[in-house]
Enzyme design. Structure first.
Site, PDB file in Angstrom:
ATOM      1  N   LYS A  61       0.836  -1.204   0.000  1.00  0.00           N
ATOM      2  CA  LYS A  61       0.000   0.000   0.000  1.00  0.00           C
ATOM      3  C   LYS A  61       0.865   1.245   0.000  1.00  0.00           C
ATOM      4  O   LYS A  61       1.765   1.389   0.822  1.00  0.00           O
ATOM      5  CB  LYS A  61      -0.927   0.030   1.219  1.00  0.00           C
ATOM      6  CG  LYS A  61      -1.842   1.263   1.219  1.00  0.00           C
ATOM      7  CD  LYS A  61      -2.875   1.227   2.313  1.00  0.00           C
ATOM      8  CE  LYS A  61      -3.799   2.440   2.209  1.00  0.00           C
ATOM      9  NZ  LYS A  61      -4.853   2.424   3.253  1.00  0.00           N
ATOM     10  N   ASP A 194     -12.625   1.293   5.238  1.00  0.00           N
ATOM     11  CA  ASP A 194     -11.641   2.137   5.919  1.00  0.00           C
ATOM     12  C   ASP A 194     -12.060   2.407   7.360  1.00  0.00           C
ATOM     13  O   ASP A 194     -11.539   3.313   8.001  1.00  0.00           O
ATOM     14  CB  ASP A 194     -11.446   3.462   5.170  1.00  0.00           C
ATOM     15  CG  ASP A 194     -10.027   4.010   5.344  1.00  0.00           C
ATOM     16  OD1 ASP A 194      -9.115   3.210   5.586  1.00  0.00           O
ATOM     17  OD2 ASP A 194      -9.843   5.234   5.240  1.00  0.00           O
TER      18      ASP A 194
END
Length: 283
Positions: A61, A194
């Site tokens: 990421k 998230d």
């Protein structure tokens, strides 16, 4: 579980949670997460990506744009050069893995397209031209509508700073349109929330918010078939087919009529994971 380990961020980027007055090394805003990998320049990004892969990352990421929770950057900016992003992609690809990128704005997304990144996380300010590029390069968009909704409505209660609330509201207002633009362009839309910490119990709100834009079936498919395709496990799971793993739930009701049912664990009496019953009626 498919883990990314620490995210990779430029100095002063979304992964750098130091205040302007702090001069010590970077730390994580998340108490259970390792410190972020702050890396500047192609060689540092390459080394950081290799370190994440060495320690078991299933995907890498990177922070390719500003964010709501980081204190020293704007939300609507691109971060990292194409060359830096491409270094992470090269290393991940060499390990037969991929790169996912946190980014909101078209300029940052276009950098990710050019660098070969597979998945855009958030993408709230996506425009038509950039969505077409994503479609052309077979990329995924993973919108995270629920975290903006939750922080906007409850963030003050949990002590969120003013700057976070302001940037969150900015992102929230653009999120639904980004999903609409991606859908119109034919971009593959996955599902993520998230959502963490005090908001964690509300992760399934994501399906409800996406249903308002995509409809209930498309919302469910985003969290099942499309996510399996993104993770590279579609041959094993993501759909109910002979020969695939029995990963399924039974629902007491019709989620196509009321998607909110999936937020009520009492309405999900049966959970089967890889052919093994992990929850059954009455237990």
């Amino acid at each position: 579980i498919f883990i990314s380990n620490s995210f990779i961020s430029q100095t002063g980027g979304h992964g750098d949670h130091r205040q302007r007055y702090e001069r010590f090394g970077p730390h994580s805003e998340h108490p259970l997460m390792a410190p972020p990998a702050i890396a500047d320049g192609v060689d540092e990004v390459r080394r950081a990506a290799r370190e994440q892969l060495r320690t078991g990352a299933d995907q890498v990421k990177v922070m390719a744009g500003g964010g709501a929770s980081s204190p020293t950057d704007a939300l609507d900016v691109a971060q990292y050069t194409v060359e830096e992003l491409a270094a992470a992609v090269f290393e991940a690809s060499a390990a037969r893995k991929y790169v996912m990128a946190h980014v909101y704005v078209p300029a940052g997304i276009r950098n990710c397209v050019e660098a070969g990144i597979r998945s855009i996380e958030h993408g709230n300010f996506l425009d038509e031209e950039t969505a077409s590029l994503m479609k052309m390069h077979d990329m995924f968009l993973v919108p995270t509508l629920s975290i903006f909704d939750l922080v906007a409505s409850r963030g003050q209660e949990y002590g969120a700073p003013k700057s976070l609330l302001e940037k969150t509201n900015m992102a929230k207002s653009a999120g639904p349109q980004g999903v609409e633009i991606a859908m119109a362009a034919g971009v593959k839309i996955g599902s993520g929330s998230d959502v963490w910490g005090p908001y964690a119990e509300h992760r399934s709100l994501e399906l409800e918010l996406k249903t308002a834009i995509m409809g209930p079936m498309a919302s469910i498919i985003s969290a099942t078939r499309t996510n399996a395709e993104l993770l590279g496990i579609a041959d094993d799971t993501g759909t109910l087919e002979v020969g695939k793993l029995a990963d399924l739930i039974a629902v007491d009701g019709d989620p196509l009529a009321d998607i909110k049912i999936l937020q009520d664990e009492r309405k999900i009496p049966l959970v089967v994971q890889s052919g093994r019953i992990v929850k059954e009626p009455g237990k």
